[in-house]
Design an enzyme around this catalytic site. Structure first.
Site, PDB file in Angstrom:
ATOM      1  CG  ASP A   5     -60.060  50.000 -56.552  1.00 45.19           C
ATOM      2  OD1 ASP A   5     -59.460  50.545 -57.494  1.00 45.19           O
ATOM      3  OD2 ASP A   5     -59.619  48.982 -55.979  1.00 45.19           O
ATOM      4  CG  HIS A  35     -57.709  48.181 -60.473  1.00 45.08           C
ATOM      5  ND1 HIS A  35     -56.723  47.256 -60.213  1.00 45.08           N
ATOM      6  CD2 HIS A  35     -58.142  48.631 -59.268  1.00 45.08           C
ATOM      7  CE1 HIS A  35     -56.570  47.143 -58.899  1.00 45.08           C
ATOM      8  NE2 HIS A  35     -57.418  47.966 -58.301  1.00 45.08           N
TER       9      HIS A  35
END
Length: 283
Positions: A134, A173
């Site tokens: 992330d 993601h």
């Protein structure tokens, strides 16, 4: 080496990296152990290690189950909060699994113990791969939950930018369409953003992952990698790159925020499976 992209949870990715000659494999961010093991069996692979970018449960909650099933399975990461951690790594440490090499790159900001994993295979002509968790997304970057704009600037424009431009980027993601919509707001005349957004929308409609990109591509359309560019500085009203990074992240956090958006702690708890699954999913 071959990278198997595995979609899990609402919009997460975990990865299985397979050495073709030996079928030895390494998993990155093993959040759903059952699905990972199903893929390992289908690939007839030998799982040798787990690499975890950071402690958030949507990246690490499968670790405990995997270690319980396979007591000798090593779990690598840089944060003591990572479940099932057996080997704590440091910046620039190199791990070796057969012909696959892994350099650990410390990138604190999203969390204080975030690590990106840079991989290449000895004697293989394929481009190296970056598993960025992330920290770096396609067209964006992670929220500054535990860090600062200065840290993210160093992560993106110093640490990761020092890697070869052809490095493939495998992020944590599927945020690409939303990220590029924001990038278009920042640079409405950037043709690279327009082209990549149209491509990503088509992939999204067909439910096909948008990973990987490359570092070279990110410099063309990712505003967080373009904080030195005049157009991005004009959007933020700042010229110092760290201040540009700070304003960009604030603007991104507010970008088309849904009216029913959960507070950040509740949002994270939901994503990690700690709240009722009847709540609406958020990105």
């Amino acid at each position: 080496m071959r990278v198997k992209v595995i979609s899990v949870l609402d919009d997460n990715y975990m990865y299985l990296i397979i050495e073709e000659r030996t079928k030895d494999a390494i998993a990155v961010d093993a959040s759903v152990s059952k699905k990972l093991l199903d893929i390992v069996r289908k690939e007839d692979a030998n799982l040798k290690a787990i690499l975890t970018t950071h402690h958030h449960l949507d990246h690490s909650r499968g670790n405990a189950d995997l270690v319980q099933r396979f007591p000798d399975l090593p779990v690598y990461g840089a944060d003591d909060r990572i479940g099932g951690l057996t080997h704590k790594v440091i910046h620039n440490q190199v791990l070796k699994f057969g012909d696959i090499n892994v350099r650990c790159l410390f990138t604190p900001c999203h969390t204080t113990g975030h690590i990106c994993f840079y991989m290449w295979e000895d004697g293989c002509p394929d481009a190296p791969a970056l598993f960025s968790g992330d920290t770096l997304f396609i067209g964006g970057c992670g929220q500054f939950f535990e860090g600062t704009a200065d840290q993210m600037y160093k992560n993106l424009l110093e640490t990761l930018s020092s890697l070869p431009p052809e490095t493939k980027v495998f992020c944590g993601h599927e945020y690409t369409v939303r990220n590029l919509k924001f990038a278009l707001k920042v640079e409405p005349d950037n043709e690279h953003v327009k082209e990549k957004l149209a491509w990503a929308k088509a992939r999204d409609e067909d439910d096909i992952p948008t990973v990987p990109s490359s570092l070279e591509e990110e410099f063309l359309y990712n505003p967080f990698m373009r904080v030195r560019e005049e157009a991005v500085q004009k959007f933020t009203g700042k010229t110092d790159p760290v201040e540009v990074m700070r304003v960009l992240r604030k603007e991104k956090d507010e970008f088309k925020k849904p009216k029913d958006r959960l507070p950040i702690p509740a949002l994270l708890a939901y994503q990690w499976g700690l709240l009722s699954q009847s709540l609406p999913a958020q990105k």
